[in-house]
Design a protein around this motif. Structure first.
Motif, PDB file in Angstrom:
ATOM      1  N   GLY A 259       4.653   4.313 -13.623  1.00 18.21           N
ATOM      2  CA  GLY A 259       3.868   3.857 -14.777  1.00 18.21           C
ATOM      3  C   GLY A 259       3.389   5.016 -15.629  1.00 18.21           C
ATOM      4  O   GLY A 259       3.440   4.958 -16.868  1.00 18.21           O
ATOM      5  N   ALA A 260       2.939   6.110 -15.003  1.00 13.02           N
ATOM      6  CA  ALA A 260       2.485   7.283 -15.751  1.00 13.02           C
ATOM      7  C   ALA A 260       3.649   7.917 -16.512  1.00 13.02           C
ATOM      8  O   ALA A 260       3.496   8.330 -17.670  1.00 13.02           O
ATOM      9  N   MET A 261       4.800   8.003 -15.912  1.00 12.55           N
ATOM     10  CA  MET A 261       5.979   8.566 -16.581  1.00 12.55           C
ATOM     11  C   MET A 261       6.374   7.706 -17.776  1.00 12.55           C
ATOM     12  O   MET A 261       6.732   8.230 -18.833  1.00 12.55           O
ATOM     13  N   PHE A 262       6.290   6.392 -17.632  1.00 14.21           N
ATOM     14  CA  PHE A 262       6.610   5.490 -18.729  1.00 14.21           C
ATOM     15  C   PHE A 262       5.662   5.700 -19.904  1.00 14.21           C
ATOM     16  O   PHE A 262       6.086   5.769 -21.062  1.00 14.21           O
TER      17      PHE A 262
ATOM     18  N   LEU B 170       0.816  -1.205   0.000  1.00 13.49           N
ATOM     19  CA  LEU B 170       0.000   0.000   0.000  1.00 13.49           C
ATOM     20  C   LEU B 170       0.860   1.270   0.000  1.00 13.49           C
ATOM     21  O   LEU B 170       0.498   2.268  -0.615  1.00 13.49           O
ATOM     22  N   THR B 171       1.984   1.254   0.654  1.00 10.52           N
ATOM     23  CA  THR B 171       2.860   2.431   0.664  1.00 10.52           C
ATOM     24  C   THR B 171       3.644   2.552  -0.647  1.00 10.52           C
ATOM     25  O   THR B 171       4.037   3.648  -1.028  1.00 10.52           O
ATOM     26  N   LEU B 172       3.888   1.454  -1.328  1.00  9.87           N
ATOM     27  CA  LEU B 172       4.611   1.482  -2.592  1.00  9.87           C
ATOM     28  C   LEU B 172       3.709   1.784  -3.790  1.00  9.87           C
ATOM     29  O   LEU B 172       4.206   2.140  -4.857  1.00  9.87           O
ATOM     30  N   LEU B 173       2.400   1.655  -3.615  1.00 15.53           N
ATOM     31  CA  LEU B 173       1.452   1.833  -4.705  1.00 15.53           C
ATOM     32  C   LEU B 173       1.542   3.225  -5.356  1.00 15.53           C
ATOM     33  O   LEU B 173       1.564   3.315  -6.594  1.00 15.53           O
ATOM     34  N   PRO B 174       1.608   4.337  -4.634  1.00 14.15           N
ATOM     35  CA  PRO B 174       1.728   5.645  -5.300  1.00 14.15           C
ATOM     36  C   PRO B 174       2.992   5.765  -6.147  1.00 14.15           C
ATOM     37  O   PRO B 174       2.960   6.364  -7.232  1.00 14.15           O
ATOM     38  N   PHE B 175       4.100   5.203  -5.696  1.00 13.25           N
ATOM     39  CA  PHE B 175       5.339   5.259  -6.465  1.00 13.25           C
ATOM     40  C   PHE B 175       5.238   4.424  -7.738  1.00 13.25           C
ATOM     41  O   PHE B 175       5.729   4.817  -8.791  1.00 13.25           O
ATOM     42  N   ILE B 176       4.570   3.296  -7.654  1.00 13.81           N
ATOM     43  CA  ILE B 176       4.400   2.432  -8.820  1.00 13.81           C
ATOM     44  C   ILE B 176       3.518   3.124  -9.863  1.00 13.81           C
ATOM     45  O   ILE B 176       3.814   3.103 -11.066  1.00 13.81           O
TER      46      ILE B 176
END
Length: 164
Positions: free
Chosen positions: A14-17, A4-10
């Motif tokens: 993904g958006a940057m990619f 849950l804490t890693l979800l915003p970074f993922i």
């Protein structure tokens, strides 16, 4: 660390990619378009100038901008390679019409009349239309009303009145 804490970074990665992927795709399409230029093609530069390609080199393009005017551009300065119809429509004002003559809309109301005469040729048995023009007989009455109104209002002075 939990998922849950890693979800915003993922999601951010993904958006940057996805954004960089679409930008690279557009750049590749623009490069392909520039590589497909041939002598005789109509182009538009990134500055908005329309010209005809005269010669294509590895990094430069020689264009004919008018009679006796040859310009040398970098390939990256070519904004669009136009089709012949589009180039002729923009530069020369030549419309390439593929539609039949039956689809043409007339400029006047002649198609609305039953007789087939144009509106300008039709006999004029209509009454004159009042477009709000005042008759000369009405003008003195309007002037008298304006004078009566100015007489009713007190006149302004510059402040040097004797009735202080």
């Amino acid at each position: 660390m939990s998922l849950l804490t890693l979800l915003p970074f993922i999601v951010l990665i993904g958006a940057m990619f996805l954004m960089t992927r679409s930008a690279k795709k557009k750049q590749q399409q623009a490069a392909d378009m520039r590589n497909q230029m041939q002598p005789g093609s109509g182009i538009r530069t990134i500055g908005g100038m329309y010209a005809t390609v005269k010669e294509v080199n590895e990094d430069t393009v020689l264009v004919d901008a008018g009679p006796g005017v040859d310009l040398l551009f970098a390939k990256n300065a070519i904004g669009a390679v136009l089709t012949d119809d589009e180039y002729n429509r923009i530069v020369h004002g030549i419309e390439h019409d593929l539609k039949s003559d039956a689809d043409i809309v007339p400029d006047d109301a002649s198609s609305l009349t039953a007789t087939g005469e144009s509106a300008a040729d039709a006999p004029g048995d209509d009454k004159a239309v009042d477009l709000g023009k005042k008759d000369e007989a009405d003008e003195p009455a309007a002037d008298e009303a304006a004078e009566a109104k100015t007489d009713a209002e007190p006149k302004k002075t510059d402040g040097d009145s004797e009735a202080k």
